[in-house]
Design an enzyme around this catalytic site. Structure first.
Site, mmCIF file in Angstrom:
data_model
loop_
_atom_site.group_PDB
_atom_site.id
_atom_site.type_symbol
_atom_site.label_atom_id
_atom_site.label_comp_id
_atom_site.label_asym_id
_atom_site.label_seq_id
_atom_site.Cartn_x
_atom_site.Cartn_y
_atom_site.Cartn_z
ATOM 1 N N ASP A 95 0.854 -1.187 0.000
ATOM 2 C CA ASP A 95 0.000 0.000 0.000
ATOM 3 C C ASP A 95 0.888 1.235 0.000
ATOM 4 O OD1 ASP A 95 -2.070 -1.795 0.317
ATOM 5 O OD2 ASP A 95 -2.885 -0.863 2.125
ATOM 6 N N HIS A 152 4.748 -7.512 -0.200
ATOM 7 C CA HIS A 152 4.320 -8.747 -0.851
ATOM 8 C C HIS A 152 4.995 -8.926 -2.209
ATOM 9 C CE1 HIS A 152 0.788 -9.497 1.935
ATOM 10 N NE2 HIS A 152 1.135 -8.257 2.245
ATOM 11 N N SER A 255 8.798 2.946 5.194
ATOM 12 C CA SER A 255 9.600 3.715 4.252
ATOM 13 C C SER A 255 9.188 3.431 2.822
ATOM 14 C CB SER A 255 11.086 3.445 4.449
ATOM 15 O OG SER A 255 11.856 4.230 3.570
#
Length: 288
Positions: A95, A152, A255
């Site tokens: 995200d 992921h 980050s």
């Protein structure tokens, strides 16, 4: 926010004066405090300030988390992120917001506003690895404090190697990407190399000032302790395969993730570009 109150160049300049590693060590300790009154108050304040929505989280209240770090690296409920299903699709690894996306021009990657950095420096000077990605493709995804902070797999692949490159811990935001030269090649980073059906791929987790640790699902916590020298791990022959969308690591505080592909393998989707908000699993393009 502090950054909004300061001119970008001044904010970036202050970064050079801060005890970056000392602050990160303090954060590593503080976010693991389990005193209920402390961690609950900290989580509530953080949620209010950054407008964090816990509705997608497996744990939906501050009391449900054992410490602030558990909240920050929270798992999502099954099904709240769908991973693209097209056979050759590249799934967004996290995200966040796309900071940059495009082609690696020879050995140079675009950072921001006319600033570029060298592929070899990003990869810790590993010449053989650098050659595999010259004239390839890259995408940089920035994770804000409010985002889901697990990383992921963009495409299915087998883990080949991992490299930890020690470095600075500048904050990562618009101010620093525009004003700190070679930001991603000077910050601490963890480089994970995979063999995929579309050639070599690297997933790079870049540290920042309050990133107290980085971990992977196969190694656990890589930092701390922090090393002053580059560390390398060879996983060839171990058969550690991960499907597209599988969790591979996380930031304990957050980050940036950079994904690299070799030349001629990745094609980005039309309409995907810098400044776009993205969710893990979204199709960014295709890899062949």
């Amino acid at each position: 926010m502090i950054m909004a109150a300061l001119p970008f160049k001044l904010f970036a300049s202050i970064q050079y004066l801060l005890p970056q590693h000392g602050l990160s060590r303090f954060v590593h300790w503080a976010v693991r405090i389990r005193q209920p009154w402390f961690k609950n108050a900290l989580i509530r304040a953080f949620c209010r300030f950054y407008r964090v929505d816990l509705a997608e989280s497996v744990c939906s209240s501050p009391e449900s988390f054992e410490c602030f770090n558990a909240f920050f690296t929270r798992a999502l409920k099954p099904g709240v992120r769908s991973v693209c299903s097209e056979p050759d699709a590249i799934a967004c690894p996290a995200d966040g917001m796309i900071s940059q996306l495009g082609a690696i021009k020879g050995t140079r990657l675009f950072q921001a506003k006319g600033r570029c950095f060298e592929l070899a420096e990003l990869l810790g000077g590993d010449r053989s690895r650098t050659e595999a990605f010259e004239n390839g493709s890259f995408v940089t995804v920035y994770l804000s404090p409010r985002d889901y902070h697990r990383v992921h797999m963009p495409v299915a692949g087998t883990l080949a190697a991992m490299t930890h490159v020690p470095g600075a811990l500048f904050s990562v935001n618009v101010a620093t990407t525009e004003n700190v030269p070679n930001l991603f090649a000077r910050n601490e980073r963890l480089i994970c190399y995979f063999d995929t059906a579309g050639g070599p791929m690297a997933v790079i987790l870049v540290g920042a000032i309050f990133v107290s640790s980085i971990e992977t699902v196969w190694h656990g916590e890589v930092t701390p302790p922090r090393s002053k020298t580059i560390r390398r791990w060879d996983y060839s022959g171990q058969g550690l395969r991960f499907e597209r969308g599988a969790e591979i690591g996380r930031f304990n505080m957050g980050s940036t993730v950079i994904v690299l592909f070799g030349p001629g393998h990745a094609r980005w989707r039309a309409g995907i570009g810098a400044g776009m908000s993205v969710k893990m699993g979204l199709s960014l393009g295709s890899c062949r």
